[in-house]
Design a protein around this motif. Structure first.
Motif, PDB file in Angstrom:
ATOM      1  N   GLY A 184       0.821  -1.211   0.000  1.00 20.68           N
ATOM      2  CA  GLY A 184       0.000   0.000   0.000  1.00 20.68           C
ATOM      3  C   GLY A 184       0.849   1.252   0.000  1.00 20.68           C
ATOM      4  O   GLY A 184       0.562   2.214  -0.731  1.00 20.68           O
ATOM      5  N   PHE A 185       1.908   1.261   0.817  1.00 17.59           N
ATOM      6  CA  PHE A 185       2.828   2.397   0.828  1.00 17.59           C
ATOM      7  C   PHE A 185       3.500   2.545  -0.536  1.00 17.59           C
ATOM      8  O   PHE A 185       3.721   3.661  -1.027  1.00 17.59           O
ATOM      9  N   TYR A 186       3.845   1.419  -1.152  1.00 16.28           N
ATOM     10  CA  TYR A 186       4.529   1.464  -2.447  1.00 16.28           C
ATOM     11  C   TYR A 186       3.617   2.053  -3.524  1.00 16.28           C
ATOM     12  O   TYR A 186       4.062   2.849  -4.359  1.00 16.28           O
ATOM     13  N   SER A 187       2.352   1.660  -3.512  1.00 15.27           N
ATOM     14  CA  SER A 187       1.401   2.228  -4.469  1.00 15.27           C
ATOM     15  C   SER A 187       1.277   3.735  -4.286  1.00 15.27           C
ATOM     16  O   SER A 187       1.240   4.499  -5.262  1.00 15.27           O
ATOM     17  N   LEU A 188       1.247   4.165  -3.022  1.00 13.53           N
ATOM     18  CA  LEU A 188       1.201   5.597  -2.728  1.00 13.53           C
ATOM     19  C   LEU A 188       2.467   6.292  -3.241  1.00 13.53           C
ATOM     20  O   LEU A 188       2.405   7.390  -3.802  1.00 13.53           O
ATOM     21  N   ALA A 189       3.623   5.625  -3.059  1.00 11.24           N
ATOM     22  CA  ALA A 189       4.887   6.212  -3.509  1.00 11.24           C
ATOM     23  C   ALA A 189       4.909   6.368  -5.031  1.00 11.24           C
ATOM     24  O   ALA A 189       5.387   7.388  -5.552  1.00 11.24           O
ATOM     25  N   LEU A 190       4.428   5.367  -5.764  1.00  8.06           N
ATOM     26  CA  LEU A 190       4.402   5.456  -7.227  1.00  8.06           C
ATOM     27  C   LEU A 190       3.541   6.622  -7.707  1.00  8.06           C
ATOM     28  O   LEU A 190       3.933   7.369  -8.612  1.00  8.06           O
ATOM     29  N   ASN A 191       2.382   6.773  -7.096  1.00  6.49           N
ATOM     30  CA  ASN A 191       1.491   7.869  -7.488  1.00  6.49           C
ATOM     31  C   ASN A 191       2.114   9.225  -7.168  1.00  6.49           C
ATOM     32  O   ASN A 191       2.010  10.180  -7.956  1.00  6.49           O
ATOM     33  N   THR A 192       2.763   9.303  -5.995  1.00  9.93           N
ATOM     34  CA  THR A 192       3.405  10.562  -5.607  1.00  9.93           C
ATOM     35  C   THR A 192       4.580  10.873  -6.526  1.00  9.93           C
ATOM     36  O   THR A 192       4.809  12.034  -6.887  1.00  9.93           O
ATOM     37  N   LEU A 193       5.334   9.827  -6.907  1.00  8.99           N
ATOM     38  CA  LEU A 193       6.477  10.015  -7.800  1.00  8.99           C
ATOM     39  C   LEU A 193       6.031  10.583  -9.145  1.00  8.99           C
ATOM     40  O   LEU A 193       6.648  11.511  -9.677  1.00  8.99           O
ATOM     41  N   ARG A 194       4.960  10.034  -9.708  1.00  8.14           N
ATOM     42  CA  ARG A 194       4.462  10.525 -10.996  1.00  8.14           C
ATOM     43  C   ARG A 194       4.116  12.017 -10.915  1.00  8.14           C
ATOM     44  O   ARG A 194       4.371  12.782 -11.859  1.00  8.14           O
ATOM     45  N   SER A 195       3.542  12.411  -9.797  1.00 10.09           N
ATOM     46  CA  SER A 195       3.152  13.810  -9.633  1.00 10.09           C
ATOM     47  C   SER A 195       4.372  14.717  -9.476  1.00 10.09           C
ATOM     48  O   SER A 195       4.475  15.769 -10.118  1.00 10.09           O
ATOM     49  N   GLN A 196       5.340  14.290  -8.648  1.00  8.33           N
ATOM     50  CA  GLN A 196       6.479  15.154  -8.350  1.00  8.33           C
ATOM     51  C   GLN A 196       7.464  15.249  -9.506  1.00  8.33           C
ATOM     52  O   GLN A 196       8.252  16.199  -9.577  1.00  8.33           O
ATOM     53  N   LEU A 197       7.461  14.258 -10.396  1.00 11.16           N
ATOM     54  CA  LEU A 197       8.339  14.332 -11.559  1.00 11.16           C
ATOM     55  C   LEU A 197       7.945  15.472 -12.491  1.00 11.16           C
ATOM     56  O   LEU A 197       8.745  15.884 -13.351  1.00 11.16           O
ATOM     57  N   GLN A 198       6.748  15.997 -12.328  1.00  8.36           N
ATOM     58  CA  GLN A 198       6.295  17.115 -13.143  1.00  8.36           C
ATOM     59  C   GLN A 198       6.734  18.457 -12.570  1.00  8.36           C
ATOM     60  O   GLN A 198       6.585  19.487 -13.225  1.00  8.36           O
ATOM     61  N   ASP A 199       7.273  18.443 -11.344  1.00  4.73           N
ATOM     62  CA  ASP A 199       7.695  19.681 -10.684  1.00  4.73           C
ATOM     63  C   ASP A 199       9.182  19.906 -10.941  1.00  4.73           C
ATOM     64  O   ASP A 199      10.018  19.117 -10.490  1.00  4.73           O
ATOM     65  N   PRO A 200       9.576  20.957 -11.660  1.00  5.39           N
ATOM     66  CA  PRO A 200      10.994  21.173 -11.997  1.00  5.39           C
ATOM     67  C   PRO A 200      11.883  21.421 -10.787  1.00  5.39           C
ATOM     68  O   PRO A 200      13.107  21.227 -10.868  1.00  5.39           O
ATOM     69  N   ASP A 201      11.304  21.852  -9.669  1.00 10.47           N
ATOM     70  CA  ASP A 201      12.104  22.070  -8.467  1.00 10.47           C
ATOM     71  C   ASP A 201      12.336  20.766  -7.705  1.00 10.47           C
ATOM     72  O   ASP A 201      13.452  20.469  -7.261  1.00 10.47           O
ATOM     73  N   LEU A 202      11.297  19.971  -7.549  1.00 13.47           N
ATOM     74  CA  LEU A 202      11.408  18.729  -6.801  1.00 13.47           C
ATOM     75  C   LEU A 202      12.313  17.716  -7.496  1.00 13.47           C
ATOM     76  O   LEU A 202      12.968  16.901  -6.836  1.00 13.47           O
ATOM     77  N   VAL A 203      12.359  17.756  -8.811  1.00 10.90           N
ATOM     78  CA  VAL A 203      13.171  16.794  -9.560  1.00 10.90           C
ATOM     79  C   VAL A 203      14.641  16.872  -9.164  1.00 10.90           C
ATOM     80  O   VAL A 203      15.348  15.869  -9.171  1.00 10.90           O
ATOM     81  N   PHE A 204      15.121  18.040  -8.817  1.00 15.76           N
ATOM     82  CA  PHE A 204      16.538  18.221  -8.506  1.00 15.76           C
ATOM     83  C   PHE A 204      16.872  18.028  -7.026  1.00 15.76           C
ATOM     84  O   PHE A 204      18.016  18.193  -6.629  1.00 15.76           O
ATOM     85  N   GLN A 205      15.902  17.695  -6.210  1.00 15.40           N
ATOM     86  CA  GLN A 205      16.181  17.488  -4.789  1.00 15.40           C
ATOM     87  C   GLN A 205      16.814  16.109  -4.555  1.00 15.40           C
ATOM     88  O   GLN A 205      16.464  15.131  -5.215  1.00 15.40           O
ATOM     89  N   ASP A 206      17.729  16.060  -3.590  1.00 14.21           N
ATOM     90  CA  ASP A 206      18.400  14.800  -3.271  1.00 14.21           C
ATOM     91  C   ASP A 206      17.409  13.735  -2.814  1.00 14.21           C
ATOM     92  O   ASP A 206      17.594  12.542  -3.078  1.00 14.21           O
ATOM     93  N   ASN A 207      16.364  14.168  -2.112  1.00 11.25           N
ATOM     94  CA  ASN A 207      15.386  13.210  -1.601  1.00 11.25           C
ATOM     95  C   ASN A 207      14.701  12.422  -2.719  1.00 11.25           C
ATOM     96  O   ASN A 207      14.232  11.305  -2.492  1.00 11.25           O
ATOM     97  N   MET A 208      14.637  13.014  -3.901  1.00  8.57           N
ATOM     98  CA  MET A 208      14.037  12.310  -5.035  1.00  8.57           C
ATOM     99  C   MET A 208      14.861  11.065  -5.376  1.00  8.57           C
ATOM    100  O   MET A 208      14.316   9.973  -5.603  1.00  8.57           O
ATOM    101  N   LEU A 209      16.186  11.199  -5.401  1.00  9.23           N
ATOM    102  CA  LEU A 209      17.052  10.056  -5.699  1.00  9.23           C
ATOM    103  C   LEU A 209      16.960   9.001  -4.606  1.00  9.23           C
ATOM    104  O   LEU A 209      16.908   7.794  -4.890  1.00  9.23           O
ATOM    105  N   ILE A 210      16.952   9.450  -3.341  1.00  3.50           N
ATOM    106  CA  ILE A 210      16.860   8.507  -2.227  1.00  3.50           C
ATOM    107  C   ILE A 210      15.562   7.725  -2.304  1.00  3.50           C
ATOM    108  O   ILE A 210      15.530   6.507  -2.101  1.00  3.50           O
ATOM    109  N   ALA A 211      14.475   8.413  -2.614  1.00  2.00           N
ATOM    110  CA  ALA A 211      13.174   7.754  -2.691  1.00  2.00           C
ATOM    111  C   ALA A 211      13.161   6.693  -3.789  1.00  2.00           C
ATOM    112  O   ALA A 211      12.635   5.592  -3.602  1.00  2.00           O
ATOM    113  N   ILE A 212      13.754   6.991  -4.941  1.00  2.00           N
ATOM    114  CA  ILE A 212      13.753   6.028  -6.050  1.00  2.00           C
ATOM    115  C   ILE A 212      14.641   4.828  -5.726  1.00  2.00           C
ATOM    116  O   ILE A 212      14.318   3.693  -6.081  1.00  2.00           O
TER     117      ILE A 212
END
Length: 523
Positions: A184-212
């Motif tokens: 369930g957490f993983y499904s939530l993470a996938l949906n959140t990832l799709r949304s945040q990949l559209q944000d040019p600021d969030l894409v460059f944050q270190d937390n994005m790499l850690i999350a993936i």
């Protein structure tokens, strides 16, 4: 985050062995009666390790995560799936003649309070053990970020780390309900990832790499989709390329670079495609801050590995060269030269490693390990196994051997036979130009006992998944039943350490492209 307040101040070696370090050390006297002996915690190395004749890894100089699962066990808890056995004090041969140990208590399977803290600390303590490197406080920074995420379920770092921590705990404790919760957490993470990949600021944050990275490791554990981990590794590659090397010169981004490069390179190896990490800027710029960073032995190995995916693609292009197209011989000569240069660089690395870390290995009998401190393994087909003075040397030499196998086979496929020293007695472990590919594969197998020893927890199992897959493909002869043994080891990696990707029936799927590299049709 699980802090370090009140944590034992003993040296890392004694804490890993679960024995007292310094004051109030429990020893056995010649009369077999136990007594308390007060000693000072010597710096920089403790007296207990010195007396026992083992290498002391020194003291932790920075924050460290603590596995709280054992601290959460409550007397008479109805949540325990199995009765708790009465602990017994046993004498451990590997800890010196005068040391006794108390075996750890079993973990609870359905914690009733603060379960996410338990799952996260269990993940850090069992798997992400490389944050404990006392020589580099920065090595803990990206691991620390795992547990500093917001409790907001809409934040990507929250969902991804909870998905991995919950599922890893569930997998290693055979808890199906928790596995579904992790999904369930993983499904939530996938949906959140799709949304945040559209944000040019969030894409460059270190937390994005850690999350993936966490999401990719979730796929390695659950194996719900055979190529799920590979899709995440490809995503890591695209994001890292967009970020550029200058964003990895300091802080969390720099500390996670070894993990990041290994993930990206594995993805490109499976795809057999040139990798952007082979370019000079990615091999130099992150370490250019003078006086702040210097490359470690594993970093230099990764530099060599960065070129190998491109060699595989070039060899494929040669095999598919159109009959009417010119320039094949010129291209072949170029490929041969580059592969040979990389192999020579690898040999130089090995000689440098031998000079810088003398006496880092020794051999022992696989039957001589203390059953109280080692995990049960399938009966070894080897008379001796290779042991190391510490896990850093073990990881380096295991990686070196895997790279050597791939490079040697690549050179053979280009039409050149690597030079092998004409010696009747080879070194143990092998030096450059000693042994065949089969011999190198055997050497990797002889390192399994060390990597799967209990003090490595699960980090050793994670480390050997790829090298063992490579070794499996190079075991041309099997007169001693090594391949069946290796398949049993890979099943143990899945059942005991949680990495379902390592199971024997999953091995062919992960190494299909490398298999064609090792055993092409024209052979």
């Amino acid at each position: 985050m699980v802090g370090v307040g009140g944590r034992s101040k003993g040296c890392k070696t004694c804490r890993r062995r679960r024995v007292k370090c310094g004051a109030n050390s429990l020893t056995l006297q010649s009369s077999n009666a136990s007594s308390l002996t007060t000693t000072d915690e010597a710096k920089p190395f403790c007296g207990r390790c010195d007396k026992a004749g083992i290498q002391c890894d020194g003291y932790v100089q920075f924050g460290e995560f603590v596995d709280l699962t054992q601290q959460m066990v409550k007397k008479g808890s109805s949540n325990l799936d199995t009765p708790r056995p009465t602990p017994s004090i046993t004498k451990s041969a590997s800890c010196g003649p005068n040391v006794i140990e108390v075996p750890p208590m079993p973990l609870i399977r359905n914690p009733s309070r603060d379960e996410q803290t338990i799952f996260s600390s269990h993940l850090i303590d069992r798997l992400f053990t490389w944050h404990e490197d006392p020589a580099s406080p920065e090595s803990a920074s990206w691991i620390s970020a795992l547990l500093l995420s917001s409790e907001d379920s809409g934040v990507l770092s929250f969902a991804s780390t909870r998905a991995l921590a919950t599922s890893y705990f569930a997998k290693t404790h055979s808890h199906s309900d928790l596995m579904r919760k992790g999904a369930g957490f993983y499904s939530l993470a996938l949906n959140t990832l799709r949304s945040q990949l559209q944000d040019p600021d969030l894409v460059f944050q270190d937390n994005m790499l850690i999350a993936i990275i966490c999401m990719a490791m979730y796929e390695l554990v659950t194996y719900h989709q055979p190529t799920g981990w590979l899709h995440h590794y490809r995503g890591l590659a695209r994001l890292t390329f967009i970020r550029g090397p200058f964003r990895h010169q300091s802080g969390v981004a720099f500390s996670m670079l070894p993990m990041l490069r290994s993930c990206i390179l594995l993805g490109y190896l499976v795809q057999r495609k040139h990798c952007f990490l082979e370019t000079p800027e990615w091999k130099t710029i992150p370490w250019e801050r003078v006086g702040l960073h210097q490359k470690l032995p594993l970093d230099n190995l990764h530099d060599i590995l960065c070129d190998i995916p491109g060699y595989l693609e070039d060899l494929d292009n040669l095999g598919n060269w159109p009959s009417g197209r010119t320039g094949k011989e010129v291209f072949l000569a170029s490929v041969r030269k580059r592969i040979f240069t990389s192999l020579e660089s690898l040999h130089s690395w090995r000689w440098e490693w031998e000079k810088d870390f003398p006496a880092s290995t020794y051999t022992i009998s696989p039957n001589g390990l203390d059953p109280e401190t080692s995990r049960p393994l399938p009966p070894s087909p080897f008379q001796s196994v290779i042991w190391f003075v510490n896990s850093y040397r073990a990881n380096e030499l295991m990686t070196y051997n895997a790279i050597r196998l791939i490079l040697t086979r690549s050179l053979e496929l280009s039409g050149l036979n690597p030079e092998v020293a004409n010696t009747t007695i080879a070194s143990d472990p092998l030096l450059p130009k000693e042994g065949t590919r089969h011999d190198v594969a055997i050497e990797i197998c002889r390192m399994v006992d060390y990597h799967l020893h209990c003090f490595r927890r699960s980090s050793g199992a994670f480390m050997i998944i790829f090298p063992l897959n490579v070794a499996y493909l190079h075991l041309d002869e099997d007169t001693y039943g090594i391949k069946p043994w290796l398949e049993s080891v890979m099943d143990l990696v899945a059942d005991t350490h949680g990495f379902e990707i390592g199971r024997r029936e999953n091995m062919p799927r992960q190494t299909a492209n490398l298999r064609s590299h090792c055993h092409p049709k024209q052979d």
